[in-house]
Design a protein around this motif. Structure first.
Motif, PDB file in Angstrom:
ATOM      1  N   UNK A  11     -10.346 -10.139  -3.339  1.00 40.69           N
ATOM      2  CA  UNK A  11     -11.549 -10.078  -4.171  1.00 40.69           C
ATOM      3  C   UNK A  11     -11.984 -11.456  -4.632  1.00 40.69           C
ATOM      4  N   UNK A  52       0.837  -1.204   0.000  1.00 36.57           N
ATOM      5  CA  UNK A  52       0.000   0.000   0.000  1.00 36.57           C
ATOM      6  C   UNK A  52       0.869   1.249   0.000  1.00 36.57           C
ATOM      7  N   UNK A  89      -6.812   3.504  -1.672  1.00 34.55           N
ATOM      8  CA  UNK A  89      -5.587   3.861  -2.406  1.00 34.55           C
ATOM      9  C   UNK A  89      -5.851   5.071  -3.305  1.00 34.55           C
ATOM     10  N   UNK A 135     -10.434  -1.062  -0.142  1.00 33.27           N
ATOM     11  CA  UNK A 135      -9.014  -0.710  -0.185  1.00 33.27           C
ATOM     12  C   UNK A 135      -8.607  -0.102  -1.525  1.00 33.27           C
ATOM     13  N   UNK A 136      -9.238  -0.554  -2.607  1.00 38.22           N
ATOM     14  CA  UNK A 136      -8.981   0.077  -3.902  1.00 38.22           C
ATOM     15  C   UNK A 136      -9.353   1.553  -3.847  1.00 38.22           C
ATOM     16  N   UNK A 160      -5.387  -1.530 -12.190  1.00 39.77           N
ATOM     17  CA  UNK A 160      -4.470  -0.538 -11.640  1.00 39.77           C
ATOM     18  C   UNK A 160      -5.072   0.246 -10.491  1.00 39.77           C
ATOM     19  N   UNK A 161      -6.409   0.420 -10.518  1.00 38.83           N
ATOM     20  CA  UNK A 161      -7.034   1.265  -9.507  1.00 38.83           C
ATOM     21  C   UNK A 161      -7.980   0.492  -8.589  1.00 38.83           C
ATOM     22  N   UNK A 162      -8.965  -0.216  -9.177  1.00 35.91           N
ATOM     23  CA  UNK A 162      -9.945  -0.903  -8.327  1.00 35.91           C
ATOM     24  C   UNK A 162      -9.265  -1.947  -7.450  1.00 35.91           C
ATOM     25  N   UNK A 163      -8.263  -2.640  -7.990  1.00 30.09           N
ATOM     26  CA  UNK A 163      -7.588  -3.693  -7.234  1.00 30.09           C
ATOM     27  C   UNK A 163      -6.279  -3.205  -6.616  1.00 30.09           C
ATOM     28  N   UNK A 164      -6.122  -1.894  -6.511  1.00 27.82           N
ATOM     29  CA  UNK A 164      -4.866  -1.335  -5.996  1.00 27.82           C
ATOM     30  C   UNK A 164      -4.623  -1.697  -4.540  1.00 27.82           C
ATOM     31  N   UNK A 165      -5.656  -2.104  -3.821  1.00 28.14           N
ATOM     32  CA  UNK A 165      -5.466  -2.494  -2.428  1.00 28.14           C
ATOM     33  C   UNK A 165      -5.457  -3.999  -2.242  1.00 28.14           C
ATOM     34  N   UNK A 166      -5.364  -4.724  -3.328  1.00 24.60           N
ATOM     35  CA  UNK A 166      -5.458  -6.185  -3.278  1.00 24.60           C
ATOM     36  C   UNK A 166      -4.160  -6.772  -3.865  1.00 24.60           C
ATOM     37  N   UNK A 218      -7.767   0.006 -15.970  1.00 23.45           N
ATOM     38  CA  UNK A 218      -8.207   0.829 -14.836  1.00 23.45           C
ATOM     39  C   UNK A 218      -8.627  -0.047 -13.650  1.00 23.45           C
ATOM     40  N   UNK A 219      -9.456  -1.064 -13.856  1.00 18.07           N
ATOM     41  CA  UNK A 219      -9.756  -1.956 -12.721  1.00 18.07           C
ATOM     42  C   UNK A 219      -8.515  -2.608 -12.105  1.00 18.07           C
ATOM     43  N   UNK A 239       2.196   1.774  -3.485  1.00 18.74           N
ATOM     44  CA  UNK A 239       1.184   2.130  -4.478  1.00 18.74           C
ATOM     45  C   UNK A 239       0.615   3.525  -4.251  1.00 18.74           C
ATOM     46  N   UNK A 284     -16.822  -6.861  -4.612  1.00 18.56           N
ATOM     47  CA  UNK A 284     -15.488  -6.673  -5.166  1.00 18.56           C
ATOM     48  C   UNK A 284     -15.499  -6.347  -6.647  1.00 18.56           C
ATOM     49  N   UNK A 344     -16.312   2.440 -10.773  1.00 21.17           N
ATOM     50  CA  UNK A 344     -15.184   3.080 -11.468  1.00 21.17           C
ATOM     51  C   UNK A 344     -15.275   2.869 -12.980  1.00 21.17           C
ATOM     52  N   UNK A 364     -11.618  -5.669  -0.425  1.00 20.57           N
ATOM     53  CA  UNK A 364     -10.795  -5.377  -1.604  1.00 20.57           C
ATOM     54  C   UNK A 364     -11.274  -4.099  -2.279  1.00 20.57           C
ATOM     55  N   UNK A 378     -13.949  -9.826  -0.250  1.00 19.93           N
ATOM     56  CA  UNK A 378     -14.208  -9.096  -1.496  1.00 19.93           C
ATOM     57  C   UNK A 378     -14.607  -7.639  -1.250  1.00 19.93           C
TER      58      UNK A 378
END
Lengths: 430, 430
Positions: free
Chosen positions: B295, A32, A319, A315-316, B145-151, B142-143, A35, A137, A142, A312, A309
């Motif tokens: 996720x 984290x 970030x 947290x996205x 790089x961003x949505x899963x950025x905390x995973x 985008x998902x 990123x 999740x 977005x 996740x 999920x």
């Protein structure tokens, strides 16, 4: 260049989702940090029961005074995973007033008060992110808000409630009735002790309101969403669906009218063809099908609920919000510029599958067909089955407005030869 | 508050994608203005053939001098849809040097020179977005790089080439051979006159490099991607797949090793179970399956190519880059901090389906089984079929390294009783 001051996160709620958010913040701290470009620090955790042991969480961070926590003034991001309307709403607006951005997983609150919360965020130049509020999740908000920002979305149709999909899938695959399938879902933990919010479609309706608002750049209130639960779906309905090469799903459908001048949002069970990608969404999974002018047909699939999920998705957002904060920017806020009218259910145009119990005598079909014609509802197919003076008529219509169909059904009920309307089911996804 | 100065966009390339981008910028101008917060204006269009009539594009905007266009200094965003390495690469870096951000759909260039281009963008504090480079309209970069950025993403496995999926789907559904299915794809416009980039997996390999880089926060070069085309997949392979309850897809697979210390990226045909969500991806559609720690399993599905879908992705990026520009910020750049080693194909661990032509005499199975055992490859199932002195052995293995399997096959070829290795196919998605 790594900024050294950590970003401070206040966690409101430490249940299934909150504890998972806290756990990942600890176990994935290095990732984290890399990123985001700065470390994130859990600065406080507001809970109702402070004496419960929470593995991995420093007891010194735990407080029952959520209001004091969001008022501290040094909090960068408040993560709200309490759920419900109050105290979540007041805590979120208080957080904005005291300089924090907010990540929320609260679908009920966003569906009811999204506009006011967005306005509060904007007033204080803060972010309000809530990817976790819809379909767990699955990245959905977005993609709709950003990836498709240069496109025109015409329809969002999805399975956005895992509990009801589990029940319907079970009914479909085993022939079980609703109650039997619900009991199994409850035993396995897929349904809550009081399943009303799920099976009556309230949960899905909140998500439909949020999705419609984003997809159509229009405020859609929870009250604008037509809602019909799935408690009356029967094994006989599934048998009828199979005869049509269909299955039954509880769908949230947000549509732009064909003339583009209005939108609708609705939740109800519907038959969809087995060839449709949503038909093969099994168990408690969610999936959302999106149709737009340029991109065509897209589908997003994944677990729609559960601690990990949902964490996740939270947290996205965390970030993204932290990155925005470091960059001195905010992400896209509410976009409601289109302000399209939301039409009532009567204006929705779709197809219908109607089962009638009728007298088994000559002329019944002619009577029934006349009623459909008088209401301007065109019949696609009719199937008659009869024996021993009892008979059934199954009518599948062409596309017609819900108002016209309702009028038709009302008139059918008045016919002496129609003993009852066994079921009415919309047919979608063709 | 609406900013009044329009953002100026330079379009490099006006083919299938570029003309669609220009069209949507015109027809959806009001929506784009509302979503961005300022009007966007097409300030110039660089083309190779200036005298071709381009409907809806002011001829005064058309130029053959792309370099002069990106050097103008008043351009906010350069949209590069030329494709290929040069002149695209030089034009993009020149654009950064002259103050523009860049939206690109150029997978080959990003896969080969992504690191250098990201560095150039960062040096000049500009954005480089390229959602359209992978899987067309499907929101994926985008998902991830961003949505899963905390995973923590562990596997990305997808059908990222529509041409080959069309061919394989055709072979599966009709029993056609490769050449016949390719001919049909060509006739319908799904395959180019020279289909090499698609059928030999070069296109998918470029996408795999990009996806692996983003998913694992690690630079993955095109050369790091193992690549095997699908020209040798036969009708017999599909028959074998069916017997196993599988179909065959050309997959791009990016994986984190089980110990987390390295990653792999590869493109090859593989058997996947019919129950896997990727198995039902039909025709020229694309879909990408993502597995992450928190996720779980996600899938993204949609049209992977075509003018309109690609334009949708380009325009989504254009809106984001314009918003960033107005907000004085940039979006997330390259994230390669993990810098994990990329392991060679020999280290990949999966299952294998091997068909052998063998002599039909006693003891052959024992010989073959010994070779597998000597190389540490454990056998799951064996099926023997034989008549008239000819026989075949179909072996499905448990999980083993690609190196061990290669060693096994090499040794099998040396056995007198093995007349030939008819096919080797990896088995994925279980």
């Amino acid at each position: 260049m790594m900024r050294t001051r950590p970003l401070k996160v206040a966690l409101l709620g430490c249940g299934v989702v909150g504890s998972e958010v806290a756990r990942i913040m600890t176990t994935h701290a290095d990732d984290l940090t890399a990123r985001i470009g700065a470390p994130v620090e859990l600065a406080g955790v507001a809970v109702r029961r402070p004496d419960r042991v929470r593995e991995g969480i420093d007891p010194a961070l735990v407080t029952t005074d959520a209001t004091a926590l969001v008022k501290r003034g040094d909090i960068d991001v408040v993560v709200e995973v309490i759920g419900g309307i109050e105290p979540a709403r007041t805590l979120i607006t208080t957080a904005f007033e005291h300089g924090a951005s907010v990540v929320s997983a609260n679908k009920a609150l966003l569906a009811q008060d999204g506009a006011a919360l967005h306005a509060a965020a904007q007033e204080h130049d803060k972010d309000l992110y809530y990817e976790a509020a819809v379909a767990g999740a699955i990245p959905l908000i977005r993609p709709l808000r950003e990836s498709l920002a240069g496109d025109k979305i015409n329809r969002v149709m999805g399975i956005v409630n895992g509990t009801t999909n589990f029940i319907l899938d079970k009914m479909d695959s085993t022939g079980a009735g609703y109650q039997e399938a619900l009991d199994e879902a409850t035993a396995l933990g897929y349904a809550e002790a009081d399943p009303t919010a799920d099976v009556e479609g309230f949960d899905a309706a909140a998500k439909a309101a949020i999705l419609a608002g984003i997809a159509f750049h229009t405020r859609v209130r929870l009250d604008d969403v037509y809602r019909e639960g799935m408690t009356e779906v029967t094994a006989a309905d599934f048998a009828s669906a199979k005869e049509m090469g269909c299955t039954i799903k509880l769908l949230a459908i947000c549509e732009r009218a064909e003339d583009g001048g209005s939108v609708t949002a609705r939740v109800h069970p519907a038959m969809i063809p087995l060839s449709h990608p949503l038909a093969s969404v099994r168990g408690a999974y969610n999936a959302v099908f999106v149709e737009s002018d340029a991109a065509g047909q897209l589908m997003f699939y994944g677990p729609g609920a559960g601690g990990s999920p949902t964490a996740s998705a939270v947290l996205g957002d965390l970030v993204a919000v932290c990155r925005n904060r470091i960059g001195g920017a905010t992400g896209p806020g509410e976009s409601a510029y289109a302000a399209l009218p939301v039409s009532p259910m009567g204006d929705v145009v779709t197809r219908y599958h109607i089962s009638l119990d009728v007298a088994d005598k000559p002329g019944v079909l002619a009577q029934v067909a006349t009623v459909f014609a008088e209401h301007g509802v065109s019949i696609d197919t009719v199937r008659q089955q009869g024996k021993d003076g009892e008979a059934s008529l199954v009518v599948v219509t062409h596309r017609a407005s819900d108002a016209a169909l309702s009028g038709t059904v009302e008139a059918l009920r008045k016919l002496d030869t129609v003993r009852g309307v066994a079921s009415i089911m919309r047919v979608e996804g063709e």
